[in-house]
Design a protein around this motif. Structure first.
Motif, PDB file in Angstrom:
ATOM      1  N   CYS A 201       0.843  -1.190   0.000  1.00  0.00           N
ATOM      2  CA  CYS A 201       0.000   0.000   0.000  1.00  0.00           C
ATOM      3  C   CYS A 201       0.882   1.244   0.000  1.00  0.00           C
ATOM      4  O   CYS A 201       1.804   1.350   0.807  1.00  0.00           O
ATOM      5  CB  CYS A 201      -0.894  -0.046   1.237  1.00  0.00           C
ATOM      6  N   VAL A 202       0.588   2.152  -0.968  1.00  0.00           N
ATOM      7  CA  VAL A 202       1.395   3.376  -1.041  1.00  0.00           C
ATOM      8  C   VAL A 202       0.580   4.608  -0.646  1.00  0.00           C
ATOM      9  O   VAL A 202       0.993   5.741  -0.889  1.00  0.00           O
ATOM     10  CB  VAL A 202       1.981   3.571  -2.464  1.00  0.00           C
ATOM     11  N   CYS A 203      -0.593   4.365  -0.062  1.00  0.00           N
ATOM     12  CA  CYS A 203      -1.453   5.491   0.339  1.00  0.00           C
ATOM     13  C   CYS A 203      -0.805   6.265   1.487  1.00  0.00           C
ATOM     14  O   CYS A 203      -0.108   5.676   2.307  1.00  0.00           O
ATOM     15  CB  CYS A 203      -2.801   4.993   0.831  1.00  0.00           C
ATOM     16  N   PHE A 208      -5.319   6.455   3.982  1.00  0.00           N
ATOM     17  CA  PHE A 208      -5.641   5.045   4.226  1.00  0.00           C
ATOM     18  C   PHE A 208      -6.630   4.927   5.376  1.00  0.00           C
ATOM     19  O   PHE A 208      -7.600   4.196   5.317  1.00  0.00           O
ATOM     20  CB  PHE A 208      -4.364   4.246   4.527  1.00  0.00           C
ATOM     21  N   CYS A 218      -8.632   0.521   0.138  1.00  0.00           N
ATOM     22  CA  CYS A 218      -7.882   1.619  -0.469  1.00  0.00           C
ATOM     23  C   CYS A 218      -7.616   1.254  -1.932  1.00  0.00           C
ATOM     24  O   CYS A 218      -7.776   0.094  -2.308  1.00  0.00           O
ATOM     25  CB  CYS A 218      -6.587   1.869   0.290  1.00  0.00           C
ATOM     26  N   CYS A 220      -5.062   0.633  -3.570  1.00  0.00           N
ATOM     27  CA  CYS A 220      -4.013  -0.376  -3.819  1.00  0.00           C
ATOM     28  C   CYS A 220      -4.546  -1.798  -3.713  1.00  0.00           C
ATOM     29  O   CYS A 220      -4.088  -2.694  -4.415  1.00  0.00           O
ATOM     30  CB  CYS A 220      -2.877  -0.246  -2.811  1.00  0.00           C
TER      31      CYS A 220
HETATM   32 ZN   LIG Z   1      -3.284   1.841  -0.284  1.00  0.00          ZN
END
Ligand SMILES: [Zn+2]
Length: 586
Positions: A201-203, A208, A218, A220
């Motif tokens: 996850c890059v949020c 998030f 989310c 991702c």
């Molecule tokens: Zn994410």
């Protein structure tokens, strides 16, 4: 109404009999009386009457033959013939749940080496260790050192923890260090991504959180497996910075506890900034506690986990991972907290912070509940062990007090500790008119154990005078013309009290004389033959005074009792000969 001493005749008879059998048919008054008075402190004020009764009974017993003494002992007090066994197995652990399901029981103790062990942790250690031994299983020591940023491990704590475990008597069969196992956690991460059980996850954290609070995925979460594999590779290559990306384990998004929802398994820690004490800056991706511990418990074959119930939320998280991977979760025993009565803290982070602030010199400061501090003070590991077994594995919270631990410790050290004289805050006492050339004090090293021998002090009398030191505390109870007994020596009558010295005159020699006058008993050391002593107290203050010369025979690390002061452990010696002790308890 006072107690009729005749009611104790049977008991005194029993003690006299035991003493007689031990000493070839001839009991002695003193050990019998002191054993009895040791158990009946309330009768100490009536010592003279007790001694008179003991004398009568001892005479009666000694008129019997040794054969008869033994026969009576066997017939009337068979329990005394059983050898006294150590009380250690007094408390038994209940069986482990489902123990028969496993061919080998495997338990573990898994500390983070970010501090030394403290008393509260002894519980998980002893229970895990004892259960492994009870089932002839395996006890694992696992260092959980995967947070070089916040719960930063320190290289000297690994060894300090090993030393603590050895001191407790809990040898481990296998040892693991998680920071050396990071590739294993990365492999499991890949596997989880492959089967759709985890994603990268890059949020931004806030973003998030707003998704997860409303139980929504989310952006991702539903990307293709290949995308996540690629993201993980880039994460491991060091493309992302701290906080930019994490690996999450997929859970039920509507789990009642939001912290469980899609929990973090791997995160980035910049080890250029936060070097790890073992692997330096080799890795930037680190598993969270629940990820690493969950994987290890499975891979190491742990069958039973014994720990505090604060870990229960972690179990909920780990169960999702276990389900994805088709693993069976180990059996668990979660026990309730120890509530500390009185002052002090069991909080590791607070202790560490106070140490950094310089409130304590070192982690074995007597004010801390660390095992190192307890060891330094002369607390015996077996006392801690007995207390752990006594409190058991209950789920409910248990109240714990230092007095409770001290009581266990006292039972262990009281029968074996040698006794010495120590006068705190010394005051000079000059005794005049002594009708002798020399006085000799012969005092047992232990009041109940003649076999431990005697300590003998000879003092030359010059012109009818000797000089001694007594403690300020004893000085304060002196009164003009009121006789006191110098223990083991003779009785004196103070004739002048100046505030920093005393003069007294010889009164009489016999103990009985002192008993008749209800004289206070006080300690002393001869002026010309003393050992300077400092005792570090539990609050880190120091008691300063003189010990009798035989204190020089005390071995480093030996726990002794300074009579009428308390138990203490000989810690170290200063270059000028001053002996440093740590106070154990009274
Ligand atoms: Zn994410």
């Amino acid at each position: 109404m006072s107690v009729d001493l005749e009611a104790f005749r049977e008991k005194i008879f029993k003690y006299a009999l035991v003493n007689a059998v031990k000493y070839n048919g001839k009991a002695k008054v003193e050990p019998v009386a002191s054993k009895f008075l040791g158990e009946h402190r309330e009768l100490r004020s009536r010592a003279r009457e007790v001694i008179a009764l003991v004398e009568k009974i001892v005479e009666e017993v000694n008129s019997l033959t040794l054969v008869d003494q033994k026969r009576i002992l066997e017939e009337r007090f068979p329990e005394l013939l059983v050898e006294e066994k150590p009380r250690e197995r007094e408390f038994k652990l209940p069986p482990l749940p489902n123990a028969d399901k496993y061919s080998t029981i495997i338990t573990r103790y898994a500390p983070n080496p970010d501090f030394v062990l403290h008393f509260g942790q002894a519980r998980a250690i002893y229970l895990s260790h004892d259960y492994a031994r009870m089932y002839r299983g395996v006890f694992i020591l696992r260092f959980e050192d995967t947070d070089p940023r916040i719960k930063k491990p320190r290289i000297d704590f690994y060894d300090a923890i090993r030393e603590d475990l050895i001191w407790l008597g809990c040898r481990w069969d296998r040892e693991y260090i998680q920071s050396r196992r990071l590739e294993i956690y990365y492999d499991i991460a890949r596997k989880l991504i492959e089967i759709g059980g985890a994603y990268v996850c890059v949020c931004e954290p806030d973003k998030f959180r707003s998704f997860i609070r409303s139980s929504k995925p989310c952006p991702c979460r539903d990307l293709a497996v290949e995308d996540h594999m690629e993201r993980l590779d880039r994460m491991l290559e060091g493309v992302y910075k701290e906080g930019e990306t994490v690996l999450r384990v997929k859970t039920d998004l509507s789990h009642p506890n939001p912290s469980v929802r899609d929990w973090v398994a791997l995160r980035i820690i910049n080890t250029k900034l936060h070097r790890h004490p073992i692997v330096g800056d080799k890795y930037n991706v680190w598993p969270t506690y629940n990820f690493a511990a969950g994987i290890d418990d499975h891979l190491m074959g742990v069958t039973h986990i014994i720990r505090g119930k604060e870990f229960l939320v972690g179990v909920e998280k780990q169960l999702y991972m276990y389900r994805w991977l088709g693993w069976g979760y180990p059996e668990c025993i979660h026990y309730g907290k120890w509530l500390m009565i009185g002052s002090g803290t069991m909080s590791k982070s607070k202790m560490l912070r106070d140490l950094q602030l310089g409130l304590y010199k070192s982690w074995d400061d007597p004010r801390l509940p660390t095992l190192a501090a307890l060891r330094r003070r002369g607390i015996q590991p077996e006392a801690i062990h007995r207390m752990v077994l006594e409190l058991g594995v209950k789920m409910s919270e248990v109240r714990f007090s230092w007095e409770n631990l001290y009581a266990h410790n006292r039972r262990i050290i009281d029968p074996i500790a040698r006794r010495f004289f120590y006068v705190e805050d010394p005051i000079k006492l000059k005794v005049r008119s002594i009708p002798l050339n020399e006085v000799i004090a012969k005092i047992p090293f232990h009041p109940d154990k003649e076999d431990m021998g005697y300590r003998e002090t000879r003092i030359k009398v010059k012109d009818g005078e000797i000089e001694l030191y007594i403690s300020r505390r004893d000085y304060d109870i002196l009164a003009l013309d009121r006789v006191v007994r110098l223990i083991g020596l003779f009785n004196v009558k103070p004739v002048s009290l100046s505030g920093d010295s005393v003069e007294a005159v010889w009164h009489s020699r016999a103990y009985e004389e002192a008993a008749k006058l209800k004289a206070r008993l006080i300690h002393w050391v001869p002026v010309e033959d003393i050992v300077p002593i400092r005792v570090v107290m539990p609050d880190a203050s120091e008691s300063i005074g003189y010990g009798e010369n035989l204190c020089r025979t005390i071995a480093l690390g030996e726990v002794i009792q300074f009579e009428r002061f308390g138990f203490a452990r000989f810690d170290s010696k200063l270059p000028d000969g001053t002996m440093i002790f740590y106070y154990t308890h009274d």
